[in-house]
Design a protein around this motif. Structure first.
Motif, short mmCIF file in Angstrom:
data_model
loop_
_atom_site.label_atom_id
_atom_site.label_comp_id
_atom_site.label_asym_id
_atom_site.label_seq_id
_atom_site.Cartn_x
_atom_site.Cartn_y
_atom_site.Cartn_z
N PRO A 52 0.79 -1.22 0.00
CA PRO A 52 0.00 0.00 0.00
C PRO A 52 0.83 1.28 0.00
O PRO A 52 0.27 2.36 0.11
CB PRO A 52 -0.80 -0.12 1.31
CG PRO A 52 0.09 -0.90 2.21
CD PRO A 52 0.88 -1.83 1.34
N VAL A 53 2.13 1.15 -0.09
CA VAL A 53 3.00 2.32 0.09
C VAL A 53 3.61 2.79 -1.24
O VAL A 53 3.54 3.98 -1.57
CB VAL A 53 4.11 2.02 1.12
CG1 VAL A 53 5.07 3.19 1.23
CG2 VAL A 53 3.49 1.70 2.47
N ASN A 54 4.22 1.88 -1.97
CA ASN A 54 4.93 2.30 -3.19
C ASN A 54 3.96 2.89 -4.21
O ASN A 54 2.89 2.33 -4.47
CB ASN A 54 5.68 1.11 -3.80
CG ASN A 54 7.02 0.89 -3.12
OD1 ASN A 54 7.78 1.85 -2.90
ND2 ASN A 54 7.32 -0.35 -2.76
N LEU A 55 4.36 3.99 -4.79
CA LEU A 55 3.51 4.69 -5.75
C LEU A 55 3.45 3.90 -7.06
O LEU A 55 4.43 3.25 -7.45
CB LEU A 55 4.08 6.10 -6.02
CG LEU A 55 4.19 6.98 -4.77
CD1 LEU A 55 5.08 8.19 -5.04
CD2 LEU A 55 2.80 7.43 -4.32
N GLY A 57 3.35 4.79 -10.18
CA GLY A 57 4.31 5.23 -11.18
C GLY A 57 5.72 4.73 -10.87
O GLY A 57 6.51 4.44 -11.78
N TYR A 58 6.01 4.64 -9.58
CA TYR A 58 7.34 4.17 -9.16
C TYR A 58 7.50 2.68 -9.48
O TYR A 58 8.54 2.26 -10.00
CB TYR A 58 7.52 4.42 -7.66
CG TYR A 58 8.85 3.95 -7.12
CD1 TYR A 58 10.03 4.55 -7.52
CD2 TYR A 58 8.92 2.90 -6.20
CE1 TYR A 58 11.26 4.12 -7.03
CE2 TYR A 58 10.14 2.47 -5.70
CZ TYR A 58 11.30 3.09 -6.12
OH TYR A 58 12.52 2.66 -5.63
N ASN B 135 11.30 6.90 1.11
CA ASN B 135 10.42 5.77 0.86
C ASN B 135 10.57 4.71 1.96
O ASN B 135 9.58 4.10 2.39
CB ASN B 135 10.73 5.15 -0.51
CG ASN B 135 9.53 4.47 -1.12
OD1 ASN B 135 8.42 5.00 -1.08
ND2 ASN B 135 9.73 3.28 -1.65
N ARG B 138 8.55 5.77 4.84
CA ARG B 138 7.12 5.50 4.60
C ARG B 138 6.81 4.03 4.82
O ARG B 138 5.77 3.68 5.41
CB ARG B 138 6.74 5.92 3.18
CG ARG B 138 6.84 7.43 2.95
CD ARG B 138 6.64 7.77 1.49
NE ARG B 138 5.30 7.47 1.06
CZ ARG B 138 5.00 6.67 0.02
NH1 ARG B 138 5.96 6.12 -0.69
NH2 ARG B 138 3.76 6.45 -0.30
N TYR B 170 3.82 11.44 7.27
CA TYR B 170 3.67 10.44 6.21
C TYR B 170 3.18 11.10 4.91
O TYR B 170 3.70 10.81 3.83
CB TYR B 170 2.69 9.35 6.66
CG TYR B 170 2.57 8.22 5.66
CD1 TYR B 170 3.48 7.17 5.65
CD2 TYR B 170 1.54 8.20 4.72
CE1 TYR B 170 3.38 6.15 4.73
CE2 TYR B 170 1.42 7.18 3.80
CZ TYR B 170 2.34 6.14 3.82
OH TYR B 170 2.24 5.13 2.89
N LEU B 181 9.55 11.55 -8.04
CA LEU B 181 9.33 10.62 -9.14
C LEU B 181 9.02 11.35 -10.44
O LEU B 181 9.60 11.05 -11.49
CB LEU B 181 8.18 9.68 -8.75
CG LEU B 181 7.83 8.56 -9.71
CD1 LEU B 181 9.00 7.61 -9.89
CD2 LEU B 181 6.61 7.80 -9.20
N ARG B 186 12.40 10.34 -13.70
CA ARG B 186 11.91 9.75 -14.95
C ARG B 186 12.78 10.14 -16.13
O ARG B 186 13.35 11.19 -16.14
CB ARG B 186 10.49 10.17 -15.19
CG ARG B 186 9.58 9.43 -14.22
CD ARG B 186 8.20 9.32 -14.76
NE ARG B 186 7.51 8.23 -14.09
CZ ARG B 186 6.18 8.13 -14.06
NH1 ARG B 186 5.45 9.01 -14.65
NH2 ARG B 186 5.62 7.11 -13.46
#
Lengths: 117, 186
Positions: A52-55, A57-58, B135, B138, B170, B181, B186
């Motif tokens: 549930p954390v990683n985006l 798009g990532y 990250n 998070r 958070y 990102l 990108r």
């Protein structure tokens, strides 16, 4: 950073020891049967699990970066991860699969290995 | 806070408020799973099912790969802290090292002044270190506090228990990761 991960395998052959004491011409030599780890032969799948954390798009960017897939393929795989909870992103030789999982985990994706059915 | 990508790939952060500044300094503890098993397993997931790999194989993974991943995060954290250490007050251009010596008069005078803002630059070669660290924080917060949850009951419970700052931290890190990102990676 190491570019490739290879699990250490024990040396299983005793051929080197035999070479040190050559047999006579009439002696029958029984070569020792080599133990083979059969799990090295079967294909392994690299699986990315949903989290549930990683985006989104990532996740797409990392799949694309690690495997060199086109944007569309990586995006489809990301959506499979998102909607179905996981996706097989690659299947093949175990050592290569381990390398890919290391790369994915290095990018903090939830990646695991499974013997391909 | 304003984030701006520079032509050389570095990132200029400006107008950083006290909450944001303190969150950056807390990244080391926020990203540290310490003895939280679920957080550890999320940062460094065991790759095999127990039934599919020998104990030796699993131990090899822990010894070689997991150790390397831990070192990688540690190295990123070091770079993040080094960048933060160069943060200066926007108004005075001074670092925060001299704050301990303030007396009460100075503190009173400061309370009338506009709130302190900080600024610093992240070099291009540290951009991914910052993403990895934010990250990781998070991921750990998600395991420790379920910070990823957005449902009403959870937010109300967080407010009632006085832990709203974790929610805001958070969300701040999520927004920054999203910007990183889109604008930088990108």
């Amino acid at each position: 950073m190491r570019s490739h991960f290879t699990l250490l395998q024990p040396v299983r052959s005793s051929l080197f020891r035999m070479a040190a004491a050559p047999p006579s011409e009439t002696e029958t030599v029984v070569l020792p049967r080599e133990e083979v780890d059969e799990s090295l032969d079967v294909p392994w799948s690299v699986i990315v699990q949903n989290d549930p954390v990683n985006l989104m798009g990532y996740v797409t960017m990392i799949i694309k970066r690690v495997f060199g897939y086109p944007e569309e393929t990586a995006r489809r795989m990301m959506l499979d991860v998102h909607h179905k909870g996981k996706c097989v992103v690659w299947t093949g030789a175990r050592e290569r699969a381990e390398y890919y999982v290391q790369q994915l985990q290095s990018a903090q994706l939830l990646a695991t290995l499974k013997k391909a059915s | 806070m304003h984030c701006q990508r520079q032509s050389d790939g570095s990132v200029l952060l400006r107008h950083i408020n006290a909450f944001e500044y303190n969150t950056f300094w807390e990244l080391q503890s926020l990203a540290d799973p310490a003895d939280h098993l679920d957080a550890k397993n999320r940062l460094y997931p065991p790759p095999y099912l127990k039934s599919e790999a020998s104990e030796e194989t699993r131990n090899d993974w822990d010894e070689f790969v997991r150790t390397e991943l831990e070192l990688q995060l540690g190295a990123s954290m070091t770079n993040v802290l080094a960048d933060l250490d160069k943060a200066i007050h926007e108004t005075t251009g001074e670092t925060t090292e001299d704050e301990d010596g303030e007396d009460d008069d100075e503190a009173e005078e400061e309370s009338k002044a506009p709130p302190t803002r900080w600024t610093f630059t992240i070099p291009a070669e540290h951009v991914e270190d910052w993403f990895r660290t934010m990250n990781a924080a998070r991921l750990v917060m998600s395991q420790r506090y379920e910070s990823h949850r957005t449902d009403f009951n959870y937010v109300v419970a967080a407010v009632n228990s006085g832990s709203t700052s974790r929610l805001v931290q958070y969300e701040l890190l999520t927004s920054l990761c999203d910007w990183w990102l889109q604008a930088l990676m990108r």
